[in-house]
Design an enzyme around this catalytic site. Structure first.
Site, mmCIF file in Angstrom:
data_model
loop_
_atom_site.group_PDB
_atom_site.id
_atom_site.type_symbol
_atom_site.label_atom_id
_atom_site.label_comp_id
_atom_site.label_asym_id
_atom_site.label_seq_id
_atom_site.Cartn_x
_atom_site.Cartn_y
_atom_site.Cartn_z
ATOM 1 N N GLY A 12 -12.291 10.951 13.037
ATOM 2 C CA GLY A 12 -12.807 10.974 11.671
ATOM 3 C C GLY A 12 -12.794 12.390 11.116
ATOM 4 O O GLY A 12 -12.166 13.296 11.690
ATOM 5 N N ALA A 14 -15.086 14.779 11.033
ATOM 6 C CA ALA A 14 -15.643 15.851 11.875
ATOM 7 C C ALA A 14 -14.627 16.287 12.929
ATOM 8 O O ALA A 14 -14.298 17.484 13.043
ATOM 9 C CB ALA A 14 -16.943 15.387 12.525
ATOM 10 N N ALA A 41 -15.720 6.400 3.056
ATOM 11 C CA ALA A 41 -16.697 7.111 2.215
ATOM 12 C C ALA A 41 -16.222 7.091 0.768
ATOM 13 O O ALA A 41 -15.094 7.479 0.463
ATOM 14 C CB ALA A 41 -16.858 8.542 2.710
ATOM 15 N N GLN A 42 -17.080 6.626 -0.109
ATOM 16 C CA GLN A 42 -16.664 6.475 -1.508
ATOM 17 C C GLN A 42 -17.175 7.617 -2.386
ATOM 18 O O GLN A 42 -16.427 8.352 -2.992
ATOM 19 C CB GLN A 42 -17.198 5.144 -2.064
ATOM 20 C CG GLN A 42 -16.598 3.928 -1.420
ATOM 21 C CD GLN A 42 -17.178 2.641 -1.994
ATOM 22 O OE1 GLN A 42 -18.057 2.668 -2.851
ATOM 23 N NE2 GLN A 42 -16.686 1.521 -1.518
ATOM 24 N N GLY A 43 -18.532 7.729 -2.410
ATOM 25 C CA GLY A 43 -19.207 8.565 -3.397
ATOM 26 C C GLY A 43 -18.664 9.966 -3.490
ATOM 27 O O GLY A 43 -18.175 10.392 -4.539
ATOM 28 N N GLY A 44 -18.709 10.705 -2.376
ATOM 29 C CA GLY A 44 -18.159 12.038 -2.443
ATOM 30 C C GLY A 44 -18.841 13.038 -1.548
ATOM 31 O O GLY A 44 -19.375 12.695 -0.495
ATOM 32 N N GLU A 109 -26.156 10.885 -7.620
ATOM 33 C CA GLU A 109 -26.422 9.811 -6.647
ATOM 34 C C GLU A 109 -27.901 9.832 -6.315
ATOM 35 O O GLU A 109 -28.632 10.751 -6.722
ATOM 36 C CB GLU A 109 -25.564 9.973 -5.389
ATOM 37 C CG GLU A 109 -24.119 9.563 -5.602
ATOM 38 C CD GLU A 109 -23.332 9.421 -4.311
ATOM 39 O OE1 GLU A 109 -23.927 9.369 -3.222
ATOM 40 O OE2 GLU A 109 -22.088 9.393 -4.406
ATOM 41 N N HIS A 224 -27.809 1.224 3.667
ATOM 42 C CA HIS A 224 -27.329 1.485 2.303
ATOM 43 C C HIS A 224 -27.788 0.327 1.425
ATOM 44 O O HIS A 224 -27.615 -0.837 1.795
ATOM 45 C CB HIS A 224 -25.802 1.600 2.275
ATOM 46 C CG HIS A 224 -25.297 2.223 1.011
ATOM 47 N ND1 HIS A 224 -25.293 1.537 -0.191
ATOM 48 C CD2 HIS A 224 -24.818 3.464 0.740
ATOM 49 C CE1 HIS A 224 -24.815 2.338 -1.138
ATOM 50 N NE2 HIS A 224 -24.519 3.509 -0.590
ATOM 51 N N ARG A 270 -32.450 6.676 -0.878
ATOM 52 C CA ARG A 270 -31.824 5.434 -0.415
ATOM 53 C C ARG A 270 -32.785 4.486 0.303
ATOM 54 O O ARG A 270 -32.727 3.280 0.129
ATOM 55 C CB ARG A 270 -30.703 5.872 0.527
ATOM 56 C CG ARG A 270 -29.681 4.882 0.790
ATOM 57 C CD ARG A 270 -28.554 5.556 1.518
ATOM 58 N NE ARG A 270 -27.586 6.129 0.606
ATOM 59 C CZ ARG A 270 -26.491 6.770 0.995
ATOM 60 N NH1 ARG A 270 -26.251 6.931 2.285
ATOM 61 N NH2 ARG A 270 -25.658 7.257 0.121
ATOM 62 N N HIS A 331 -25.892 1.464 7.687
ATOM 63 C CA HIS A 331 -24.887 2.354 7.095
ATOM 64 C C HIS A 331 -24.667 3.636 7.894
ATOM 65 O O HIS A 331 -23.531 4.018 8.162
ATOM 66 C CB HIS A 331 -25.335 2.692 5.675
ATOM 67 C CG HIS A 331 -24.426 3.596 4.913
ATOM 68 N ND1 HIS A 331 -23.115 3.271 4.636
ATOM 69 C CD2 HIS A 331 -24.640 4.822 4.347
ATOM 70 C CE1 HIS A 331 -22.559 4.263 3.940
ATOM 71 N NE2 HIS A 331 -23.456 5.215 3.769
ATOM 72 N N GLU A 355 -21.532 12.465 12.401
ATOM 73 C CA GLU A 355 -22.616 11.478 12.473
ATOM 74 C C GLU A 355 -23.187 11.304 13.872
ATOM 75 O O GLU A 355 -24.365 10.988 14.040
ATOM 76 C CB GLU A 355 -22.085 10.132 11.944
ATOM 77 C CG GLU A 355 -23.163 9.116 11.695
ATOM 78 C CD GLU A 355 -22.622 7.850 11.028
ATOM 79 O OE1 GLU A 355 -21.464 7.848 10.580
ATOM 80 O OE2 GLU A 355 -23.385 6.870 10.971
ATOM 81 N N ARG A 366 -31.278 10.554 5.266
ATOM 82 C CA ARG A 366 -30.220 11.433 4.750
ATOM 83 C C ARG A 366 -30.076 11.321 3.234
ATOM 84 O O ARG A 366 -30.077 10.224 2.671
ATOM 85 C CB ARG A 366 -28.884 11.076 5.408
ATOM 86 C CG ARG A 366 -27.713 11.875 4.878
ATOM 87 C CD ARG A 366 -26.463 11.625 5.668
ATOM 88 N NE ARG A 366 -25.966 10.286 5.550
ATOM 89 C CZ ARG A 366 -25.251 9.822 4.523
ATOM 90 N NH1 ARG A 366 -24.956 10.613 3.488
ATOM 91 N NH2 ARG A 366 -24.822 8.588 4.514
#
Ligand code: SIN
Length: 505
Positions: A12, A14, A41-44, A109, A224, A270, A331, A355, A366
């Site tokens: 991944g 990392a 990963a979507q958001g950013g 977010e 999530h 979250r 999540h 992670e 987080r």
């Protein structure tokens, strides 16, 4: 005897970032077991770039989300190193989405006091970053990918990690390395419902713990709030960024329910949103709540969230027109292998980042979009430490004897692992979710211990059994940590011991 300079377990963000930050004269092997979550990963990536924003504000938001239990030094390192890493990504060719003035566009977010989440490909940040970095890995002559391999054991000599035992194509093998980096991601796939890739079962953490590596905060599994159940597949993440551009959450009566619960409403941290949805689902007995984007233009949503738009459209749901049924799912794993800020564990030459690691940076919960940043910042630190230590590191050739307890002989594939995994997922989902009860945690523990004892006797006889044993062990680590500690974030521990109507599995 097979050796390598650096062995990175996980492909991944990392692990990939560690590999790309190491010099090309080092021989690197990357072990790949399952598809990486980084691509999903979507958001950013959270970073304070705007004059009106500040590192201090990003630090404060991270601490607030984490209930001020975070490791402050880790938080400062994360946030203050962000500009350098984003600069590196840009140099490597990542193109972040821009606004009309051609500045990098940043969005809001959950838990953020300022729009600071930058993104690429609209809602495909992970995919955009990873496809580019993967190309670099593929073309690097010093990097070898060992795919389809399952990690089985860490080989340790005199407080130094010196290799691993793994299985590939039914054969047990040993690979020795001067430096070993765990970058295997989280354990969402221990739950029936998750945003994670299949195979994200976190067993590397148990394998490290068997070798005496310190782990912490295993109870903190982040849920999530908004996943959509695909008609033909598993759960699909609907990024918080969609609430960042104004989407609401509605209950079964089509009423907003976050307003009285938190000043940030739908953009509360979250865990607060997930718990609110959990409560609504419990009280209405509807299996989901709705994400409402009907007040936002479809054309804008289609351009800003192309992947979500396409996925929902296949199920005849149109953003800006239809209500989207969503539910919280497992999540992100906040706890994991204890490391310092250079990714060092308590075993010499064993590092962890991303992670799977626990620097304490996230505290008890987080903050959204701090996770890709974590991979970059601490991945870079790991690479730096390996480089500075390489000259002084050697493998103790006298003790490189492969462990001899593996009695495994290749047999036909068995279904045992899948049966055990489904059983564990059922236990974790029913008893170790967002809301936890002491008696349910104890029940989970006794079921897992029973299975552990069965598997203990046969664990070295079949890879399936070894894998099941690792899954039970990691699940037990989560349950025991949850039983032993109060709940500060992510999940809620109810004082009353029973949950009505909960069937035992
Ligand atoms: C999201 O885009 O909502 C997920 C990003 C994250 O987990 O931080």
């Amino acid at each position: 005897m097979k050796t390598t300079d650096v062995l990175i377990i996980g492909t991944g963000l990392a692990g990939t970032y560690v590999a790309l930050n190491l010099p090309s004269n080092m021989e690197i092997t990357m072990l790949c077991h399952h598809s990486t979550n980084s691509t999903l990963a979507q958001g950013g990536i959270a970073i304070s770039l705007d004059q009106k924003d500040s590192f201090e504000a990003h630090i404060e938001d991270t601490l607030t989300a984490g209930r001020h239990t975070n490791n402050l030094e880790a938080v400062k390192t994360l946030i203050e190193s962000a500009p350098d890493q984003i600069h590196t990504l840009k140099e490597l060719g990542v193109e972040f989405d821009q606004d009309a003035q051609q500045n990098i566009h940043a969005t809001l977010e959950g838990g953020h006091s300022y729009p600071r989440v930058i993104h690429a490909g609209g809602d495909q940040t992970g995919q955009s970053v990873m496809s580019l970095l993967d190309q670099k890995i593929q073309s690097a002559k010093n990097i070898r990918i060992l795919s389809g391999a399952s990690l089985l054991e860490l080989v340790v000599d005199d407080q130094q990690a010196i290799g691993i035992v793994y299985e590939k194509n039914g054969i047990i093998q040993v690979l020795y390395a001067k430096h070993i980096v765990m970058a295997t991601g989280g354990l969402g796939d221990l739950y029936e419902h998750t945003t994670n890739q299949e195979g994200s079962t976190g067993e590397a953490i148990a394998i490290a713990a068997f070798a005496g590596v310190k782990c912490q905060d295993m109870r903190y599994i982040q849920f999530h709030p908004t996943a959509y159940k695909n008609k033909d597949k598993g759960y699909f993440l609907i990024t918080e960024a969609i609430r960042g551009v104004g989407a609401y959450l509605l209950d079964a009566h089509k009423k907003r329910f976050m307003e009285p619960l938190h000043p940030l409403k739908e953009l509360a941290p979250r865990d607060i949103v997930s718990k609110a949805i959990y409560d609504v689902i419990e009280s209405t007995q509807e299996p989901f709540v709705y994400l409402d984007t009907r007040h936002i233009q479809t054309a804008y949503l289609k351009e800003r969230f192309p992947n979500i738009y396409k996925t929902l459209e296949k199920d005849n749901l149109i953003l800006g027109v239809d209500l989207i049924p969503v539910t919280p799912v497992a999540h992100y794993t906040i706890g994991g292998i204890c490391t310092d800020l250079m990714g060092r564990t308590n075993l010499n030459n064993l590092y962890a980042c991303g992670e799977v690691a626990s620097t304490g940076v996230h505290g008890a919960n987080r903050l959204a979009s701090n996770s890709l940043l974590e991979c970059l910042v601490f991945g870079k630190n790991v690479a730096e430490h390996i480089v500075s230590n390489h000259e002084h590191t050697s493998l103790p050739s006298y003790s490189m004897n492969p462990p001899n307890h593996w009695k495994y002989t290749k047999t036909t594939a068995s279904q045992n692992y899948l049966i055990h995994k489904a059983y564990i997922q059922e236990i974790m989902t029913k008893h170790v979710g967002i809301v936890r009860y002491d008696n349910q945690l104890k029940l989970a523990k006794s079921k897992l211990i029973r299975l552990l004892h069965q598997l203990k006797k046969v664990r070295f006889e079949h890879v399936d059994h070894a894998k099941s044993y690792n899954l039970v062990s990691i699940s037990l680590m989560v349950v025991e940590d949850a039983l032993a500690h109060e709940s500060l974030g992510c999940h809620y521990k109810e004082k009353k011991s029973e949950k009505k109507g909960l069937k035992s599995c």
